[in-house]
Design a protein around this motif. Structure first.
Motif, PDB file in Angstrom:
ATOM      1  N   LYS A   1       0.834  -1.212   0.000  1.00  0.00           N
ATOM      2  CA  LYS A   1       0.000   0.000   0.000  1.00  0.00           C
ATOM      3  C   LYS A   1       0.868   1.262   0.000  1.00  0.00           C
ATOM      4  O   LYS A   1       0.608   2.208  -0.737  1.00  0.00           O
ATOM      5  CB  LYS A   1      -0.932  -0.015   1.206  1.00  0.00           C
ATOM      6  CG  LYS A   1      -1.893   1.130   1.237  1.00  0.00           C
ATOM      7  CD  LYS A   1      -2.846   1.028   2.417  1.00  0.00           C
ATOM      8  CE  LYS A   1      -3.805   2.199   2.427  1.00  0.00           C
ATOM      9  NZ  LYS A   1      -4.723   2.118   3.567  1.00  0.00           N
ATOM     10  N   ARG A   2       1.902   1.272   0.829  1.00  0.00           N
ATOM     11  CA  ARG A   2       2.810   2.429   0.892  1.00  0.00           C
ATOM     12  C   ARG A   2       3.540   2.602  -0.435  1.00  0.00           C
ATOM     13  O   ARG A   2       3.725   3.721  -0.909  1.00  0.00           O
ATOM     14  CB  ARG A   2       3.791   2.241   2.045  1.00  0.00           C
ATOM     15  CG  ARG A   2       4.758   3.377   2.213  1.00  0.00           C
ATOM     16  CD  ARG A   2       5.645   3.180   3.409  1.00  0.00           C
ATOM     17  NE  ARG A   2       6.360   1.928   3.342  1.00  0.00           N
ATOM     18  CZ  ARG A   2       6.725   1.216   4.402  1.00  0.00           C
ATOM     19  NH1 ARG A   2       6.425   1.624   5.610  1.00  0.00           N
ATOM     20  NH2 ARG A   2       7.396   0.097   4.268  1.00  0.00           N
ATOM     21  N   ARG A   3       3.960   1.500  -1.053  1.00  0.00           N
ATOM     22  CA  ARG A   3       4.636   1.564  -2.348  1.00  0.00           C
ATOM     23  C   ARG A   3       3.737   2.172  -3.416  1.00  0.00           C
ATOM     24  O   ARG A   3       4.169   3.015  -4.201  1.00  0.00           O
ATOM     25  CB  ARG A   3       5.103   0.172  -2.769  1.00  0.00           C
ATOM     26  CG  ARG A   3       5.904   0.189  -4.061  1.00  0.00           C
ATOM     27  CD  ARG A   3       6.348  -1.194  -4.481  1.00  0.00           C
ATOM     28  NE  ARG A   3       5.185  -1.985  -4.880  1.00  0.00           N
ATOM     29  CZ  ARG A   3       4.918  -3.205  -4.443  1.00  0.00           C
ATOM     30  NH1 ARG A   3       5.712  -3.784  -3.582  1.00  0.00           N
ATOM     31  NH2 ARG A   3       3.848  -3.841  -4.860  1.00  0.00           N
ATOM     32  N   ILE A   4       2.469   1.785  -3.426  1.00  0.00           N
ATOM     33  CA  ILE A   4       1.525   2.324  -4.407  1.00  0.00           C
ATOM     34  C   ILE A   4       1.316   3.817  -4.189  1.00  0.00           C
ATOM     35  O   ILE A   4       1.306   4.603  -5.146  1.00  0.00           O
ATOM     36  CB  ILE A   4       0.192   1.547  -4.350  1.00  0.00           C
ATOM     37  CG1 ILE A   4       0.400   0.132  -4.894  1.00  0.00           C
ATOM     38  CG2 ILE A   4      -0.890   2.263  -5.128  1.00  0.00           C
ATOM     39  CD1 ILE A   4      -0.780  -0.784  -4.693  1.00  0.00           C
ATOM     40  N   ILE A   5       1.168   4.224  -2.945  1.00  0.00           N
ATOM     41  CA  ILE A   5       0.960   5.651  -2.645  1.00  0.00           C
ATOM     42  C   ILE A   5       2.173   6.478  -3.065  1.00  0.00           C
ATOM     43  O   ILE A   5       2.032   7.530  -3.703  1.00  0.00           O
ATOM     44  CB  ILE A   5       0.636   5.847  -1.149  1.00  0.00           C
ATOM     45  CG1 ILE A   5      -0.741   5.281  -0.834  1.00  0.00           C
ATOM     46  CG2 ILE A   5       0.718   7.319  -0.759  1.00  0.00           C
ATOM     47  CD1 ILE A   5      -1.068   5.223   0.640  1.00  0.00           C
ATOM     48  N   LEU A   6       3.375   6.012  -2.724  1.00  0.00           N
ATOM     49  CA  LEU A   6       4.576   6.754  -3.101  1.00  0.00           C
ATOM     50  C   LEU A   6       4.759   6.784  -4.618  1.00  0.00           C
ATOM     51  O   LEU A   6       5.186   7.803  -5.180  1.00  0.00           O
ATOM     52  CB  LEU A   6       5.808   6.161  -2.423  1.00  0.00           C
ATOM     53  CG  LEU A   6       5.926   6.410  -0.921  1.00  0.00           C
ATOM     54  CD1 LEU A   6       7.138   5.694  -0.358  1.00  0.00           C
ATOM     55  CD2 LEU A   6       5.977   7.885  -0.615  1.00  0.00           C
ATOM     56  N   ASN A   7       4.423   5.688  -5.292  1.00  0.00           N
ATOM     57  CA  ASN A   7       4.541   5.673  -6.748  1.00  0.00           C
ATOM     58  C   ASN A   7       3.549   6.626  -7.405  1.00  0.00           C
ATOM     59  O   ASN A   7       3.880   7.289  -8.388  1.00  0.00           O
ATOM     60  CB  ASN A   7       4.358   4.250  -7.286  1.00  0.00           C
ATOM     61  CG  ASN A   7       5.562   3.381  -7.020  1.00  0.00           C
ATOM     62  OD1 ASN A   7       6.616   3.869  -6.633  1.00  0.00           O
ATOM     63  ND2 ASN A   7       5.406   2.098  -7.212  1.00  0.00           N
ATOM     64  N   ILE A   8       2.343   6.709  -6.867  1.00  0.00           N
ATOM     65  CA  ILE A   8       1.360   7.669  -7.392  1.00  0.00           C
ATOM     66  C   ILE A   8       1.861   9.093  -7.193  1.00  0.00           C
ATOM     67  O   ILE A   8       1.743   9.935  -8.091  1.00  0.00           O
ATOM     68  CB  ILE A   8      -0.010   7.446  -6.728  1.00  0.00           C
ATOM     69  CG1 ILE A   8      -0.641   6.154  -7.243  1.00  0.00           C
ATOM     70  CG2 ILE A   8      -0.942   8.626  -6.977  1.00  0.00           C
ATOM     71  CD1 ILE A   8      -1.885   5.725  -6.508  1.00  0.00           C
ATOM     72  N   LEU A   9       2.440   9.377  -6.026  1.00  0.00           N
ATOM     73  CA  LEU A   9       2.977  10.721  -5.779  1.00  0.00           C
ATOM     74  C   LEU A   9       4.139  11.041  -6.718  1.00  0.00           C
ATOM     75  O   LEU A   9       4.268  12.179  -7.190  1.00  0.00           O
ATOM     76  CB  LEU A   9       3.418  10.859  -4.327  1.00  0.00           C
ATOM     77  CG  LEU A   9       2.294  10.883  -3.289  1.00  0.00           C
ATOM     78  CD1 LEU A   9       2.861  10.867  -1.885  1.00  0.00           C
ATOM     79  CD2 LEU A   9       1.399  12.085  -3.505  1.00  0.00           C
ATOM     80  N   LEU A  10       4.976  10.054  -7.022  1.00  0.00           N
ATOM     81  CA  LEU A  10       6.077  10.270  -7.964  1.00  0.00           C
ATOM     82  C   LEU A  10       5.559  10.560  -9.369  1.00  0.00           C
ATOM     83  O   LEU A  10       6.064  11.450 -10.056  1.00  0.00           O
ATOM     84  CB  LEU A  10       6.999   9.044  -7.988  1.00  0.00           C
ATOM     85  CG  LEU A  10       7.957   8.909  -6.826  1.00  0.00           C
ATOM     86  CD1 LEU A  10       8.552   7.513  -6.782  1.00  0.00           C
ATOM     87  CD2 LEU A  10       9.044   9.950  -6.911  1.00  0.00           C
ATOM     88  N   ILE A  11       4.554   9.829  -9.794  1.00  0.00           N
ATOM     89  CA  ILE A  11       3.977  10.053 -11.126  1.00  0.00           C
ATOM     90  C   ILE A  11       3.314  11.417 -11.196  1.00  0.00           C
ATOM     91  O   ILE A  11       3.476  12.152 -12.181  1.00  0.00           O
ATOM     92  CB  ILE A  11       2.997   8.919 -11.475  1.00  0.00           C
ATOM     93  CG1 ILE A  11       3.764   7.613 -11.685  1.00  0.00           C
ATOM     94  CG2 ILE A  11       2.186   9.251 -12.717  1.00  0.00           C
ATOM     95  CD1 ILE A  11       2.900   6.388 -11.769  1.00  0.00           C
ATOM     96  N   LEU A  12       2.564  11.784 -10.146  1.00  0.00           N
ATOM     97  CA  LEU A  12       1.926  13.103 -10.122  1.00  0.00           C
ATOM     98  C   LEU A  12       2.958  14.226 -10.131  1.00  0.00           C
ATOM     99  O   LEU A  12       2.749  15.258 -10.785  1.00  0.00           O
ATOM    100  CB  LEU A  12       1.022  13.233  -8.902  1.00  0.00           C
ATOM    101  CG  LEU A  12      -0.296  12.477  -8.953  1.00  0.00           C
ATOM    102  CD1 LEU A  12      -1.032  12.601  -7.628  1.00  0.00           C
ATOM    103  CD2 LEU A  12      -1.151  12.981 -10.090  1.00  0.00           C
ATOM    104  N   ASN A  13       4.063  14.042  -9.431  1.00  0.00           N
ATOM    105  CA  ASN A  13       5.124  15.041  -9.417  1.00  0.00           C
ATOM    106  C   ASN A  13       5.700  15.234 -10.824  1.00  0.00           C
ATOM    107  O   ASN A  13       5.924  16.365 -11.259  1.00  0.00           O
ATOM    108  CB  ASN A  13       6.212  14.629  -8.431  1.00  0.00           C
ATOM    109  CG  ASN A  13       7.231  15.708  -8.203  1.00  0.00           C
ATOM    110  OD1 ASN A  13       6.901  16.886  -8.115  1.00  0.00           O
ATOM    111  ND2 ASN A  13       8.484  15.317  -8.100  1.00  0.00           N
ATOM    112  N   ALA A  14       5.922  14.144 -11.535  1.00  0.00           N
ATOM    113  CA  ALA A  14       6.447  14.234 -12.898  1.00  0.00           C
ATOM    114  C   ALA A  14       5.442  14.888 -13.837  1.00  0.00           C
ATOM    115  O   ALA A  14       5.813  15.697 -14.701  1.00  0.00           O
ATOM    116  CB  ALA A  14       6.829  12.849 -13.409  1.00  0.00           C
TER     117      ALA A  14
END
Length: 100
Positions: free
Chosen positions: A26-39
């Motif tokens: 769950k934490r990995r998915i949240i951090l990956n979504i934040l990374l994609i949104l940042n890009a």
């Protein structure tokens, strides 16, 4: 030249960080979504400048092109860079947390 490298490095580092392992799914998915949104947020002014430029005009021209959108990078470059730095630290820390 070095400043221009930031425009390519920031989204590429965000994509590269997606592949760091994390025990908590769950934490990995949240951090990956934040990374994609940042890009995505980082590339929006360049996309807006490109799409709002008339044919045959320079997208860097503020008068007839979409160059005015590029001024958003004065705010977005430090903001997205800071967010990327925080997410990088979190991804590295969580990669070394043992499974419970």
């Amino acid at each position: 030249m070095e400043f221009a490298l930031l425009f390519g490095i920031l989204p590429l580092v965000s994509i590269g960080l997606l592949f760091i392992k994390d025990a908590n799914k769950k934490r990995r998915i949240i951090l990956n979504i934040l990374l994609i949104l940042n890009a995505i947020v980082f590339t929006l002014p360049m996309l807006a400048a490109y799409l709002s430029t008339a044919e045959g005009e320079s997208m860097f021209n503020e008068n007839t092109g979409g160059g005015a959108y590029l001024w958003f990078y004065m705010f977005l470059l430090p903001l997205c860079g800071f967010v990327l730095f925080v997410l990088l630290i979190l991804k590295i820390v969580f990669a070394y947390v043992p499974k419970k």
